[in-house]
Motif scaffolding. Structure first.
Motif, PDB file in Angstrom:
ATOM      1  N   GLU A 173     -22.824 103.429 -16.345  1.00 47.29           N
ATOM      2  CA  GLU A 173     -22.895 102.064 -15.836  1.00 47.29           C
ATOM      3  C   GLU A 173     -24.180 101.440 -16.355  1.00 47.29           C
ATOM      4  OE1 GLU A 173     -22.757 102.308 -11.625  1.00 47.29           O
ATOM      5  OE2 GLU A 173     -20.781 103.235 -11.597  1.00 47.29           O
ATOM      6  N   THR A 175     -26.479  98.416 -15.847  1.00 48.90           N
ATOM      7  CA  THR A 175     -26.741  97.331 -14.909  1.00 48.90           C
ATOM      8  C   THR A 175     -28.223  96.982 -14.884  1.00 48.90           C
ATOM      9  OG1 THR A 175     -27.028  98.897 -13.093  1.00 48.90           O
ATOM     10  CG2 THR A 175     -24.826  97.987 -13.398  1.00 48.90           C
ATOM     11  N   ASP A 176     -28.571  95.927 -14.154  1.00 48.46           N
ATOM     12  CA  ASP A 176     -29.963  95.503 -13.954  1.00 48.46           C
ATOM     13  C   ASP A 176     -30.742  95.476 -15.269  1.00 48.46           C
ATOM     14  OD1 ASP A 176     -29.394  95.341 -11.277  1.00 48.46           O
ATOM     15  OD2 ASP A 176     -30.273  97.296 -10.792  1.00 48.46           O
TER      16      ASP A 176
END
Length: 184
Positions: A173, A175-176
């Protein structure tokens, strides 16, 4: 926020062979030439056709900040399309691209091997097939989430799975995102 899309556009600009025009008049003349009419340039910039004509004739030299920003952005978007196209084709066929990012990477893996997400700084060369997929998706108007998924898949396969040599069931994943930069 369109971090990946913007980063791919900035990477295009690294391949330019000449700088973009500096003055507002030169930028406006270039834009009118590319769009083939002052009416289209006015529509694109959100000003009157007469205003565009006055910039072309250098009757107005200093645009307001908002117009200056829109004008420069449009000139950058239309500047050296063949150079941009060749560089993208080369990256999609042979050289690939380099991604440098600082983001949170979380993993979904087999039970008992899940790793908590954490901030990582990664610089990784992605092969031509991922470059081609990113460029095709960007040109087709893909969303930021779709572009992020392609980049995450590339990092998953090349960086985390080491081209299939380890962690076969790992899913990454992405993200951020703190920052992301591409080079090709």
């Amino acid at each position: 926020m369109t971090q990946i899309d913007d980063s791919l556009t900035r990477a295009d600009e690294q391949n330019f062979t000449r700088p973009i025009p500096k003055s507002a008049g030169a930028q406006m003349r270039f834009l009118v030439k590319q769009l083939k009419s002052t009416r289209e340039a006015a529509r694109l910039l959100g000003v009157s056709q007469r205003t565009v004509e006055r910039y072309v004739k250098d009757q107005i030299r200093q645009p307001k900040p908002a117009l200056a920003a829109r004008l420069e952005a449009e000139v950058r978007r239309h500047w050296q399309p063949l150079v941009r196209k060749r560089a993208r084709a080369r990256a999609a066929r042979t050289t690939g691209l380099v991604i440098e990012t600082r983001a949170r990477f979380g993993f979904t893996a087999a039970p008992g091997t899940t790793d908590d997400g954490r901030m990582r700084r990664i610089t990784q060369h992605l092969p031509p097939e991922y470059a081609g997929r990113l460029f095709d998706a960007q040109e087709a108007g893909a969303t930021e989430a779709q572009l992020r998924a392609i980049a995450a898949e590339g990092l998953q396969e090349i960086y985390f799975k080491d081209n299939g040599a380890r962690a076969q069931t790992l899913l990454v994943e992405f993200t951020d995102i703190d920052y992301v930069d591409f080079a090709f």
